[in-house]
Motif scaffolding. Structure first.
Motif, PDB file in Angstrom:
ATOM      1  N   ASP A  82       0.599   0.222  -8.515  1.00 11.15           N
ATOM      2  CA  ASP A  82      -0.724  -0.388  -8.495  1.00 11.15           C
ATOM      3  C   ASP A  82      -0.696  -1.568  -9.460  1.00 11.15           C
ATOM      4  O   ASP A  82      -0.590  -1.379 -10.664  1.00 11.15           O
ATOM      5  N   GLY A  83      -0.774  -2.756  -8.926  1.00  7.44           N
ATOM      6  CA  GLY A  83      -0.708  -3.947  -9.762  1.00  7.44           C
ATOM      7  C   GLY A  83      -2.046  -4.651  -9.902  1.00  7.44           C
ATOM      8  O   GLY A  83      -2.127  -5.704 -10.528  1.00  7.44           O
ATOM      9  N   SER A  84      -3.107  -4.088  -9.336  1.00  9.80           N
ATOM     10  CA  SER A  84      -4.411  -4.739  -9.433  1.00  9.80           C
ATOM     11  C   SER A  84      -5.192  -4.184 -10.616  1.00  9.80           C
ATOM     12  O   SER A  84      -4.926  -3.096 -11.105  1.00  9.80           O
ATOM     13  N   ARG A  85      -6.166  -4.945 -11.048  1.00 12.04           N
ATOM     14  CA  ARG A  85      -6.971  -4.535 -12.198  1.00 12.04           C
ATOM     15  C   ARG A  85      -8.297  -3.907 -11.768  1.00 12.04           C
ATOM     16  O   ARG A  85      -9.162  -3.665 -12.610  1.00 12.04           O
ATOM     17  N   ASP A  86      -8.478  -3.677 -10.485  1.00  6.93           N
ATOM     18  CA  ASP A  86      -9.693  -2.994 -10.038  1.00  6.93           C
ATOM     19  C   ASP A  86      -9.527  -1.485 -10.247  1.00  6.93           C
ATOM     20  O   ASP A  86      -8.471  -1.015 -10.633  1.00  6.93           O
ATOM     21  N   SER A  87     -10.545  -0.741  -9.991  1.00  2.90           N
ATOM     22  CA  SER A  87     -10.451   0.710 -10.189  1.00  2.90           C
ATOM     23  C   SER A  87     -10.069   1.444  -8.904  1.00  2.90           C
ATOM     24  O   SER A  87     -10.108   2.666  -8.859  1.00  2.90           O
ATOM     25  N   ASP A  88      -9.690   0.695  -7.872  1.00  4.92           N
ATOM     26  CA  ASP A  88      -9.309   1.301  -6.593  1.00  4.92           C
ATOM     27  C   ASP A  88      -7.842   1.708  -6.611  1.00  4.92           C
ATOM     28  O   ASP A  88      -7.011   1.020  -7.203  1.00  4.92           O
ATOM     29  N   PRO A  89      -7.500   2.801  -5.938  1.00  3.12           N
ATOM     30  CA  PRO A  89      -6.103   3.242  -5.915  1.00  3.12           C
ATOM     31  C   PRO A  89      -5.240   2.393  -4.989  1.00  3.12           C
ATOM     32  O   PRO A  89      -5.742   1.643  -4.154  1.00  3.12           O
ATOM     33  N   ALA A  90      -3.954   2.533  -5.163  1.00  7.44           N
ATOM     34  CA  ALA A  90      -2.964   1.911  -4.285  1.00  7.44           C
ATOM     35  C   ALA A  90      -2.333   3.019  -3.446  1.00  7.44           C
ATOM     36  O   ALA A  90      -2.346   4.191  -3.836  1.00  7.44           O
ATOM     37  N   LYS A  91      -1.774   2.655  -2.296  1.00 10.12           N
ATOM     38  CA  LYS A  91      -1.114   3.651  -1.455  1.00 10.12           C
ATOM     39  C   LYS A  91       0.012   3.017  -0.664  1.00 10.12           C
ATOM     40  O   LYS A  91       0.039   1.810  -0.447  1.00 10.12           O
ATOM     41  N   ALA A  92       0.933   3.874  -0.265  1.00 10.89           N
ATOM     42  CA  ALA A  92       1.987   3.488   0.671  1.00 10.89           C
ATOM     43  C   ALA A  92       1.858   4.409   1.878  1.00 10.89           C
ATOM     44  O   ALA A  92       1.753   5.624   1.719  1.00 10.89           O
ATOM     45  N   GLU A  93       1.809   3.837   3.047  1.00  5.75           N
ATOM     46  CA  GLU A  93       1.822   4.612   4.287  1.00  5.75           C
ATOM     47  C   GLU A  93       3.224   4.493   4.852  1.00  5.75           C
ATOM     48  O   GLU A  93       3.799   3.405   4.870  1.00  5.75           O
ATOM     49  N   TYR A  94       3.790   5.618   5.316  1.00  7.22           N
ATOM     50  CA  TYR A  94       5.190   5.592   5.716  1.00  7.22           C
ATOM     51  C   TYR A  94       5.515   6.655   6.764  1.00  7.22           C
ATOM     52  O   TYR A  94       4.755   7.588   6.989  1.00  7.22           O
ATOM     53  N   PHE A  95       6.677   6.474   7.388  1.00  2.00           N
ATOM     54  CA  PHE A  95       7.192   7.386   8.401  1.00  2.00           C
ATOM     55  C   PHE A  95       8.618   7.794   8.040  1.00  2.00           C
ATOM     56  O   PHE A  95       9.393   6.965   7.573  1.00  2.00           O
ATOM     57  N   ARG A  96       8.956   9.057   8.269  1.00  2.00           N
ATOM     58  CA  ARG A  96      10.297   9.592   8.036  1.00  2.00           C
ATOM     59  C   ARG A  96      10.985   9.849   9.378  1.00  2.00           C
ATOM     60  O   ARG A  96      10.326  10.122  10.373  1.00  2.00           O
ATOM     61  N   THR A  97      12.319   9.807   9.384  1.00  3.49           N
ATOM     62  CA  THR A  97      13.061  10.019  10.632  1.00  3.49           C
ATOM     63  C   THR A  97      12.890  11.426  11.190  1.00  3.49           C
ATOM     64  O   THR A  97      12.875  11.609  12.400  1.00  3.49           O
ATOM     65  N   SER A 117      10.285  13.269  11.206  1.00  3.33           N
ATOM     66  CA  SER A 117       8.953  13.439  11.809  1.00  3.33           C
ATOM     67  C   SER A 117       8.406  12.049  12.125  1.00  3.33           C
ATOM     68  O   SER A 117       7.407  11.622  11.555  1.00  3.33           O
ATOM     69  N   SER A 118       9.065  11.361  13.035  1.00  2.30           N
ATOM     70  CA  SER A 118       8.821   9.940  13.273  1.00  2.30           C
ATOM     71  C   SER A 118       7.437   9.633  13.840  1.00  2.30           C
ATOM     72  O   SER A 118       7.014   8.479  13.820  1.00  2.30           O
ATOM     73  N   ASP A 119       6.706  10.626  14.314  1.00  6.87           N
ATOM     74  CA  ASP A 119       5.366  10.389  14.847  1.00  6.87           C
ATOM     75  C   ASP A 119       4.252  10.743  13.853  1.00  6.87           C
ATOM     76  O   ASP A 119       3.082  10.647  14.174  1.00  6.87           O
ATOM     77  N   ARG A 120       4.612  11.141  12.638  1.00  5.87           N
ATOM     78  CA  ARG A 120       3.639  11.572  11.633  1.00  5.87           C
ATOM     79  C   ARG A 120       3.563  10.562  10.488  1.00  5.87           C
ATOM     80  O   ARG A 120       4.510  10.419   9.715  1.00  5.87           O
ATOM     81  N   LYS A 121       2.420   9.873  10.386  1.00 10.39           N
ATOM     82  CA  LYS A 121       2.235   8.927   9.281  1.00 10.39           C
ATOM     83  C   LYS A 121       1.883   9.713   8.019  1.00 10.39           C
ATOM     84  O   LYS A 121       1.033  10.586   8.027  1.00 10.39           O
ATOM     85  N   ARG A 122       2.572   9.394   6.940  1.00  6.98           N
ATOM     86  CA  ARG A 122       2.332  10.032   5.645  1.00  6.98           C
ATOM     87  C   ARG A 122       1.754   8.991   4.693  1.00  6.98           C
ATOM     88  O   ARG A 122       1.928   7.788   4.898  1.00  6.98           O
ATOM     89  N   THR A 123       1.082   9.458   3.649  1.00  2.66           N
ATOM     90  CA  THR A 123       0.492   8.559   2.664  1.00  2.66           C
ATOM     91  C   THR A 123       0.847   9.024   1.260  1.00  2.66           C
ATOM     92  O   THR A 123       0.666  10.192   0.933  1.00  2.66           O
TER      93      THR A 123
END
Length: 114
Positions: free
Chosen positions: A50-65, A67-73
């Motif tokens: 998280d590189g911003s100075r706001d109070s909102d969170p950061a996230k990464a959305e990703y897929f693994r091989t 379970s390639s149809d399941r988006k993870r956060t």
């Protein structure tokens, strides 16, 4: 025969002397969030900072091989200039970084591929 044996020995010695190449991480930034994988040299891990100075969170959305149809956060609720890492698993092949904006659209990078 002696020349080919000498050449094979020389190639083996050079191969052992050179450092091994590690995977280079791909990094993307969306708003104030930056995500990269492989994280900590492991293709089964992702990180988000998280590189911003706001109070909102950061996230990464990703897929693994595996379970390639399941988006993870992967969420980072720890605040400005902090980084969180995912647990280990199968290779992460697609991901993006997002800066969460409560009440409006998130600021996200495009999808990155490993």
């Amino acid at each position: 025969m002696r020349t080919s044996t000498t050449l094979a020995g020389l190639l083996l010695a050079v191969g052992l002397a050179l450092p091994t190449v590690t995977a280079t991480a791909t990094s993307v930034t969306g708003g104030g969030a930056t995500a990269w994988s492989p994280a900590r040299g492991d293709s089964g891990r992702i990180a988000v900072k998280d590189g911003s100075r706001d109070s909102d969170p950061a996230k990464a959305e990703y897929f693994r091989t595996a379970s390639s149809d399941r988006k993870r956060t992967l969420w980072n609720h720890n605040g400005t200039h902090t980084t969180v890492y995912s647990g280990d698993g199968s290779k992460i092949f697609k991901f993006k970084a997002c800066d969460e904006n409560f009440g409006s659209r998130d600021d996200c990078s495009g999808w990155a591929y490993n």
